[in-house]
Write an enzyme that holds these catalytic residues in place. Structure first.
Site, PDB file in Angstrom:
ATOM      1  N   ILE A 120       4.066 -68.525   3.266  1.00 18.77           N
ATOM      2  CA  ILE A 120       5.150 -69.427   3.654  1.00 18.77           C
ATOM      3  C   ILE A 120       5.264 -70.590   2.670  1.00 18.77           C
ATOM      4  O   ILE A 120       6.366 -71.026   2.331  1.00 18.77           O
ATOM      5  CB  ILE A 120       4.895 -69.940   5.087  1.00 18.77           C
ATOM      6  CG1 ILE A 120       4.920 -68.762   6.076  1.00 18.77           C
ATOM      7  CG2 ILE A 120       5.929 -70.995   5.486  1.00 18.77           C
ATOM      8  CD1 ILE A 120       4.312 -69.071   7.433  1.00 18.77           C
ATOM      9  N   TYR A 171      -8.782 -71.927  15.751  1.00 16.65           N
ATOM     10  CA  TYR A 171      -7.489 -71.974  15.051  1.00 16.65           C
ATOM     11  C   TYR A 171      -6.463 -72.699  15.919  1.00 16.65           C
ATOM     12  O   TYR A 171      -5.767 -73.602  15.437  1.00 16.65           O
ATOM     13  CB  TYR A 171      -7.023 -70.548  14.718  1.00 16.65           C
ATOM     14  CG  TYR A 171      -5.675 -70.491  14.033  1.00 16.65           C
ATOM     15  CD1 TYR A 171      -5.536 -70.847  12.699  1.00 16.65           C
ATOM     16  CD2 TYR A 171      -4.538 -70.074  14.724  1.00 16.65           C
ATOM     17  CE1 TYR A 171      -4.299 -70.796  12.064  1.00 16.65           C
ATOM     18  CE2 TYR A 171      -3.297 -70.026  14.106  1.00 16.65           C
ATOM     19  CZ  TYR A 171      -3.182 -70.380  12.777  1.00 16.65           C
ATOM     20  OH  TYR A 171      -1.953 -70.335  12.168  1.00 16.65           O
TER      21      TYR A 171
HETATM   22  N1  LIG Z   1       1.924 -66.243   9.206  1.00 19.39           N
HETATM   23  C1  LIG Z   1       2.197 -66.592  10.443  1.00 19.39           C
HETATM   24  O1  LIG Z   1       2.635 -65.767  11.243  1.00 19.39           O
HETATM   25  C2  LIG Z   1       1.972 -68.014  10.888  1.00 19.39           C
HETATM   26  C3  LIG Z   1       2.284 -68.344  12.221  1.00 19.39           C
HETATM   27  C4  LIG Z   1       2.105 -69.648  12.641  1.00 19.39           C
HETATM   28  C5  LIG Z   1       1.641 -70.607  11.755  1.00 19.39           C
HETATM   29  N2  LIG Z   1       1.323 -70.276  10.470  1.00 19.39           N
HETATM   30  C6  LIG Z   1       0.850 -71.330   9.564  1.00 19.39           C
HETATM   31  O2  LIG Z   1       1.584 -71.286   8.358  1.00 19.39           O
HETATM   32  C7  LIG Z   1       0.817 -71.894   7.306  1.00 19.39           C
HETATM   33  C8  LIG Z   1       0.872 -71.000   6.071  1.00 19.39           C
HETATM   34  O3  LIG Z   1       0.193 -69.796   6.361  1.00 19.39           O
HETATM   35  P1  LIG Z   1       0.597 -68.369   5.760  1.00 19.39           P
HETATM   36  O4  LIG Z   1       0.861 -67.496   6.909  1.00 19.39           O
HETATM   37  O5  LIG Z   1       1.591 -68.499   4.680  1.00 19.39           O
HETATM   38  O6  LIG Z   1      -0.849 -67.932   5.195  1.00 19.39           O
HETATM   39  P2  LIG Z   1      -1.385 -67.446   3.765  1.00 19.39           P
HETATM   40  O7  LIG Z   1      -0.454 -66.444   3.167  1.00 19.39           O
HETATM   41  O8  LIG Z   1      -2.791 -67.068   4.011  1.00 19.39           O
HETATM   42  O9  LIG Z   1      -1.336 -68.795   2.891  1.00 19.39           O
HETATM   43  C9  LIG Z   1      -2.175 -69.863   3.191  1.00 19.39           C
HETATM   44  C10 LIG Z   1      -2.273 -70.781   1.999  1.00 19.39           C
HETATM   45  O10 LIG Z   1      -3.225 -71.845   2.309  1.00 19.39           O
HETATM   46  C11 LIG Z   1      -4.096 -71.961   1.219  1.00 19.39           C
HETATM   47  N3  LIG Z   1      -5.401 -72.531   1.547  1.00 19.39           N
HETATM   48  C12 LIG Z   1      -6.353 -72.035   2.375  1.00 19.39           C
HETATM   49  N4  LIG Z   1      -7.457 -72.808   2.336  1.00 19.39           N
HETATM   50  C13 LIG Z   1      -7.201 -73.809   1.476  1.00 19.39           C
HETATM   51  C14 LIG Z   1      -7.958 -74.899   0.994  1.00 19.39           C
HETATM   52  N5  LIG Z   1      -9.221 -75.106   1.373  1.00 19.39           N
HETATM   53  N6  LIG Z   1      -7.386 -75.744   0.110  1.00 19.39           N
HETATM   54  C15 LIG Z   1      -6.133 -75.544  -0.317  1.00 19.39           C
HETATM   55  N7  LIG Z   1      -5.369 -74.515   0.097  1.00 19.39           N
HETATM   56  C16 LIG Z   1      -5.902 -73.650   0.967  1.00 19.39           C
HETATM   57  C17 LIG Z   1      -4.239 -70.551   0.684  1.00 19.39           C
HETATM   58  O11 LIG Z   1      -4.788 -70.595  -0.618  1.00 19.39           O
HETATM   59  P3  LIG Z   1      -5.625 -69.315  -1.211  1.00 19.39           P
HETATM   60  O12 LIG Z   1      -4.625 -68.302  -1.586  1.00 19.39           O
HETATM   61  O13 LIG Z   1      -6.349 -69.902  -2.377  1.00 19.39           O
HETATM   62  O14 LIG Z   1      -6.545 -68.861  -0.127  1.00 19.39           O
HETATM   63  C18 LIG Z   1      -2.794 -70.106   0.738  1.00 19.39           C
HETATM   64  O15 LIG Z   1      -2.086 -70.611  -0.361  1.00 19.39           O
HETATM   65  C19 LIG Z   1      -0.592 -72.083   7.874  1.00 19.39           C
HETATM   66  O16 LIG Z   1      -0.759 -73.439   8.236  1.00 19.39           O
HETATM   67  C20 LIG Z   1      -0.591 -71.206   9.118  1.00 19.39           C
HETATM   68  O17 LIG Z   1      -1.485 -71.689  10.090  1.00 19.39           O
HETATM   69  C21 LIG Z   1       1.488 -68.984  10.017  1.00 19.39           C
END
Ligand SMILES: NC(=O)c1ccc[n+]([C@@H]2O[C@H](COP(=O)([O-])OP(=O)(O)OC[C@H]3O[C@@H](n4cnc5c(N)ncnc54)[C@H](OP(=O)(O)O)[C@@H]3O)[C@@H](O)[C@H]2O)c1
Ligand SMILES: *[C@@H]1O[C@H](CO)[C@@H](O)[C@H](O)[C@H]1NC(C)=O
Length: 317
Positions: free
Chosen positions: A48, A202
């Site tokens: 995202i 989480y």
């Molecule tokens: N996907 C869903 O359905 C969903 C639903 C509700 C909420 N969310 C929220 O949306 C947000 C984005 O998630 P996403 O689904 O896009 O997940 P994602 O594809 O796993 O991306 C997460 C990002 O966070 C980064 N990250 C993790 N640990 C970190 C750290 N210690 N320092 C800096 N960056 C870090 C990751 O970097 P690396 O690549 O280096 O690991 C990656 O760029 C999150 O807050 C998640 O909780 C997602």
């Protein structure tokens, strides 16, 4: 055979209906251009965050990808530059699992960048382990790292007002609470263990995202800096990459119904750009509209206490 086809047809029908109703993702309607504005998006090398950064770059912003992994981040910078035609896209190192790294990011940023118009706290994870400072990884990255980052950048946001802070939470917050006993006595807010425990941690961290935004809005009254939290939708990303088989099984139905990352960026963009939502500062959004949160997530006293505890844990108070 006929029954099999009928059942499959019915299932497909239900699936299509769900996609068109419950899981339909509205688009951000703002046509705002961002030339001369600077935005920071955490965790923007994938998922995202990357889709959000891409959209903001297409609108002409100077986009800073605040990410932990240099290689992954630079690959994303190149993708975004290429697709958006915007050359003002750059990577700055930020590991939210280290308060030292958060501080050094803020220092470098404040030295190098005169503006900050939009801060997007997007990075998030659900995995076991501890941060460099000994906190539980999920609490440390999803909440505490972003808390410190925002506090350290607040003056710059105020100087650039009207400006915004957008924090990506989740509908999973409804299962969460804030376990102050655990924060106070163990410092680590739990280190994981079972899959269910991780899911709980989480959702706790996602309640913290909402409470943080709630309290921040109060602190920012009269500054023209506004803040919002949100649920992005159920989105196909890499978030499950650390998960074991049980997680994958639990998440399977969601994966089936999930939307693409561009859809996942829409509510983030709405909170970052939509004109006229300023009076809703502090609120939580879903599907590009303001939405209700659980009782814990709108409790004034809990929000205030979480702020104070977070300050203490970051060594600010
Ligand atoms: N996907 C869903 O359905 C969903 C639903 C509700 C909420 N969310 C929220 O949306 C947000 C984005 O998630 P996403 O689904 O896009 O997940 P994602 O594809 O796993 O991306 C997460 C990002 O966070 C980064 N990250 C993790 N640990 C970190 C750290 N210690 N320092 C800096 N960056 C870090 C990751 O970097 P690396 O690549 O280096 O690991 C990656 O760029 C999150 O807050 C998640 O909780 C997602
Ligand atoms: C906030 O914005 C309004 C409207 O643009 C302006 O009148 C006011 O002076 C601003 N306040 C601050 C503290 O910048």
């Amino acid at each position: 055979m006929f029954y099999l086809v009928a059942v499959c047809g019915a299932l497909l029908g239900v699936y299509a209906l769900l996609q068109l109703t419950v899981f339909k993702m509205p688009r951000c309607k703002s046509s705002a251009k961002l030339h001369g504005k600077t935005v920071v998006v955490t965790g923007s090398n994938t998922g995202i965050g990357k889709a959000t950064a891409m959209n903001l770059a297409k609108r002409g912003a100077r986009v800073i990808l605040a990410c932990r992994d240099k290689q992954r981040a630079e690959a994303a910078v190149n993708d975004i530059k290429k697709e958006s035609g915007n050359n003002e896209v750059l990577y700055m190192q930020l590991d939210l699992a280290s308060l030292r790294s958060v501080r050094s990011f803020a220092e470098n940023f404040l030295k190098a960048e005169p503006r900050l118009d939009i801060l997007i706290n997007n990075a998030g994870l659900a995995m076991r382990g501890k941060t460099e400072d000994g906190f539980g990884m999920i609490f440390g990255v999803n909440h505490l790292g972003h808390f410190l980052l925002t506090v350290l950048l607040l003056d710059r946001l105020k100087e650039c007002a009207p400006s915004r802070v957008v924090t990506v939470s989740s509908c999973a917050h409804v299962m969460g609470k804030v376990d102050f006993d655990c924060i106070n006595t163990h410092k680590d807010l739990g280190l994981g263990g079972s899959t269910i425990r991780l899911l709980k941690l989480y959702s706790h961290s996602k309640v913290c995202n909402i409470l943080f935004t709630h309290e921040l809005a109060k602190k920012l009254e009269g500054t023209n800096v506004t803040c919002f939290s949100l649920h992005p939708g159920i989105i196909k990303t890499e978030i499950g990459r650390h998960s074991n088989l049980w997680w994958k099984i639990i998440l399977a139905p969601f994966v089936l119904l999930s939307s693409d990352v561009e859809s996942g960026a829409q509510t983030v963009l709405h909170c970052a750009l939509q004109e006229g939502i300023e009076p809703l500062s502090g609120r939580y959004f879903s599907k590009c509209a303001v939405a209700d949160v659980s009782a814990v997530a709108r409790d004034d006293a809990t929000a205030k206490k979480l702020w104070e505890v977070s300050e203490r844990l970051c060594g600010l108070a």
